[in-house]
Design an enzyme around this catalytic site. Structure first.
Site, PDB file in Angstrom:
ATOM      1  N   GLU A 295       0.864  -1.181   0.000  1.00  0.00           N
ATOM      2  CA  GLU A 295       0.000   0.000   0.000  1.00  0.00           C
ATOM      3  C   GLU A 295       0.895   1.224   0.000  1.00  0.00           C
ATOM      4  O   GLU A 295       1.864   1.306   0.779  1.00  0.00           O
ATOM      5  CB  GLU A 295      -0.924   0.036   1.219  1.00  0.00           C
ATOM      6  CG  GLU A 295      -1.804   1.283   1.224  1.00  0.00           C
ATOM      7  CD  GLU A 295      -2.801   1.326   2.365  1.00  0.00           C
ATOM      8  OE1 GLU A 295      -3.388   2.411   2.578  1.00  0.00           O
ATOM      9  OE2 GLU A 295      -3.007   0.294   3.038  1.00  0.00           O
ATOM     10  N   ASN A 350      -4.606   5.092  -2.145  1.00  0.00           N
ATOM     11  CA  ASN A 350      -5.843   5.617  -1.572  1.00  0.00           C
ATOM     12  C   ASN A 350      -6.325   6.836  -2.352  1.00  0.00           C
ATOM     13  O   ASN A 350      -5.522   7.693  -2.725  1.00  0.00           O
ATOM     14  CB  ASN A 350      -5.616   6.019  -0.113  1.00  0.00           C
ATOM     15  CG  ASN A 350      -5.436   4.814   0.783  1.00  0.00           C
ATOM     16  OD1 ASN A 350      -6.404   4.174   1.191  1.00  0.00           O
ATOM     17  ND2 ASN A 350      -4.190   4.486   1.082  1.00  0.00           N
ATOM     18  N   GLU A 382      -8.064   2.292  -3.801  1.00  0.00           N
ATOM     19  CA  GLU A 382      -8.855   2.113  -2.589  1.00  0.00           C
ATOM     20  C   GLU A 382      -9.701   3.364  -2.331  1.00  0.00           C
ATOM     21  O   GLU A 382      -9.192   4.478  -2.377  1.00  0.00           O
ATOM     22  CB  GLU A 382      -7.946   1.865  -1.377  1.00  0.00           C
ATOM     23  CG  GLU A 382      -7.064   0.635  -1.510  1.00  0.00           C
ATOM     24  CD  GLU A 382      -6.185   0.430  -0.285  1.00  0.00           C
ATOM     25  OE1 GLU A 382      -6.332   1.213   0.686  1.00  0.00           O
ATOM     26  OE2 GLU A 382      -5.349  -0.484  -0.299  1.00  0.00           O
ATOM     27  N   ASP A 412     -12.047   0.426   1.258  1.00  0.00           N
ATOM     28  CA  ASP A 412     -11.138   0.581   2.393  1.00  0.00           C
ATOM     29  C   ASP A 412     -11.910   0.873   3.681  1.00  0.00           C
ATOM     30  O   ASP A 412     -13.028   1.386   3.653  1.00  0.00           O
ATOM     31  CB  ASP A 412     -10.169   1.730   2.098  1.00  0.00           C
ATOM     32  CG  ASP A 412      -8.968   1.731   3.021  1.00  0.00           C
ATOM     33  OD1 ASP A 412      -8.704   0.705   3.678  1.00  0.00           O
ATOM     34  OD2 ASP A 412      -8.285   2.771   3.090  1.00  0.00           O
ATOM     35  N   GLU A 469      -6.159  -4.756   7.861  1.00  0.00           N
ATOM     36  CA  GLU A 469      -5.175  -3.708   8.113  1.00  0.00           C
ATOM     37  C   GLU A 469      -4.806  -3.678   9.599  1.00  0.00           C
ATOM     38  O   GLU A 469      -5.587  -4.085  10.454  1.00  0.00           O
ATOM     39  CB  GLU A 469      -5.729  -2.337   7.714  1.00  0.00           C
ATOM     40  CG  GLU A 469      -6.091  -2.218   6.248  1.00  0.00           C
ATOM     41  CD  GLU A 469      -6.649  -0.832   5.930  1.00  0.00           C
ATOM     42  OE1 GLU A 469      -5.999  -0.098   5.167  1.00  0.00           O
ATOM     43  OE2 GLU A 469      -7.721  -0.491   6.440  1.00  0.00           O
TER      44      GLU A 469
END
Length: 531
Positions: A295, A350, A382, A412, A469
């Site tokens: 990520e 993201n 995400e 997410d 996560e």
């Protein structure tokens, strides 16, 4: 000039109030006299004792009646203070007289607040500004916001200002005696108590949580802009505690505000200079321990402050309209760095809810992929649950365009928002990510364990892989594997790595390919490796 005109109007109204009864009395006596004469003449005419009444007497009577009617209306209007308005005009004015005080926007609040601040200085008083942020159910919309605004206005002292300065953020300002600090505290506490009560919206009770920050002009807040910024800074401090808290602007808050202002002014240039850089957090297959990708996170390498985390500057970027430039810059740097990594390694990036308001977002991401030569099939975008509710049709269009290019889509922070199965079916998700707040409490909180298990089972039923996560120890990793979670990320697998750190780790694992020829405008291969 305006005052002289008002004085003349006032004297006219006083004179009219005195004169109209006298005129009315004379007119009434004249009406009785004329009426008596005409009535006598009519009776004699009917008895054939005299001629018909004189036409002049009849005209005089009619004029007399008209004077009576006009005099009565003028007296009514003068007593009402309407300066000759008719009854119809009074009816039109009535709704305006009953209208409540307006809820201002941010700029109007600043403008009128500046005038209030000047008045405070003339009267040797101080001005207080309160900024309030509410947390509400996504299903409660404008009706709730109107109710909250009305409740704030009703709770404030007389002549206070009330404004909606952002979607879920309100501000109010009022004067107080600088020697009576407790009076300001009582206003703030009364406001918090009032908003803690449930609101009835469309027949349903809606509960909100609120955070309040306050600032006073007698504490080095010389202008309205500084006063509002100070109250917002205090609110930001309050928001870091649990809900329904109040914080006042003080010296520590002032230093934090000063730092924020410095970062705000420096951020645009930092993005242009690529001082905001990508860091990479490992994503691992739980059953085999194989590295599957990263990520992409953002870090600001500030020349003076050192390394600054995203929790400090992402919010600034969103408020200043810089989040799109920051996000695309991070993508470009990460794609260039990862282009020659093992093709089995993916990157997850993201997307801010703010970016999803841009109808051209998909084209901008595809453009960065093209310019850097990074394969779309290795990219996963995400989005958070909250982003689904701003404009679902636009979100569907953007994600559909990305999917058509082979980009995967992940939901997410699942479990913290208000998603439903309908949203999961309506949007082309390829993966669900469980929020770290549930994962970190997996072995200590029964409710968190139930939620994680339910999300994993739901993923299985929808054929959507799950990533957890915030995995920070082997016990959590083992529990997730037992529940059937396939993929995880967190500090248990290693701290986020810089470009150079990720490259060293991948080189040790023989996960770097021979780089291809540079794209147009790129530096030579040796320089790309050094980066």
């Amino acid at each position: 000039m305006r005052r002289g005109r008002k004085d003349r109007l006032h004297r006219w109204r006083q004179g009219a109030t005195f004169a109209f009864p006298v005129i009315g009395m004379v007119t009434s006596l004249l009406f009785l006299t004329l009426g008596g004469l005409i009535a006598t003449s009519v009776m004699r005419y009917l008895a054939d004792d005299a001629a018909a009444p004189e036409p002049g007497l009849i005209v005089a009577l009619l004029l007399n009646i008209a004077l009576l009617v006009i005099g009565w209306r003028r007296r009514r209007d003068a007593s009402l203070g309407l300066d000759g308005r008719s009854a119809k005009g009074l009816a039109r004015a009535a709704p305006r007289l009953r209208r409540p005080a307006a809820i201002l926007d941010r700029q109007s609040f600043l403008d009128q607040g500046a005038t209030m601040l000047l008045r405070a200085q003339r009267l040797e008083k101080s001005m207080a500004v309160l900024v309030l942020a509410i947390e509400r159910d996504r299903g409660a919309g404008d009706a709730l916001l109107r109710a909250v605004a009305g409740e704030i206005a009703a709770t404030m002292p007389p002549l206070a200002l009330t404004a909606q300065i952002a979607g879920d953020r309100f501000a109010c300002g009022f004067l107080f005696d600088p020697d009576a600090r407790t009076a300001v505290d009582r206003v703030a506490e009364r406001l918090m108590l009032s908003l803690a009560q449930p609101f009835e919206i469309d027949g349903h009770e809606v509960q909100i949580r609120c955070t309040l920050g306050g600032a006073r002009s007698n504490l080095e807040c010389a202008t309205m802009e500084v006063l509002l910024q100070s109250a917002e800074a205090a609110m930001a401090v309050a928001s870091k505690t649990n809900g329904n808290r109040l914080a006042w602007f003080d010296r520590a808050t002032q230093e934090a505000l000063w730092l924020r202002q410095q970062l705000e002014s420096a951020l645009p240039m930092a993005i242009a200079r690529e001082e905001v850089v990508p860091y990479f957090e490992q994503q691992v297959d739980l059953s085999s321990g194989r590295l599957e990708g990263f990520e992409v996170l953002a870090r600001w390498q500030h020349p003076v402050q050192g390394m600054i985390g995203p929790d400090v500057f992402i919010g600034i970027a969103e408020e200043r309209g810089l989040i799109a430039d920051l996000s695309l810059s991070i993508m470009a740097q990460a794609f260039r760095a990862a282009r020659d990594w093992d093709p089995g390694l993916s990157l997850s990036v993201n997307i801010s809810p703010v970016q999803l308001r841009d109808a051209w977002l998909a084209q901008k991401i595809i453009k960065v992929l093209t310019e850097t030569g990074f394969p779309a099939s290795r990219l996963e975008v995400e989005i958070t649950e909250g982003a689904l509710f701003d404009n679902l049709p636009l979100t569907q269009s953007i994600l559909g365009s990305l999917k058509n290019q082979g980009i995967r889509i992940a939901l997410d922070d699942f479990g913290t928002g208000y998603s439903s199965l309908a949203h999961l079916r309506a949007l082309p998700f390829d993966r669900i990510k469980i929020d770290r707040s549930f994962v970190q409490l997996l072995n200590r909180d029964a409710d968190s364990a139930v939620i994680v298990n339910a999300i994993v089972r739901m993923g299985e039923s929808l054929n959507l892989p799950i990533t957890a996560e915030g995995v920070e120890d082997p016990a959590i990793a083992a529990r997730l594997l037992a529940l059937g979670c396939a993929k995880a990320q967190g500090w248990h697998f290693g701290r986020p790595l810089s470009i150079a750190g990720a490259r060293r780790m991948l080189a040790e694992r023989r996960l770097i390919q021979q780089p291809g020829p540079p794209l147009p405008g790129e530096p030579p291969t040796s320089q790309r490796r050094a980066g």
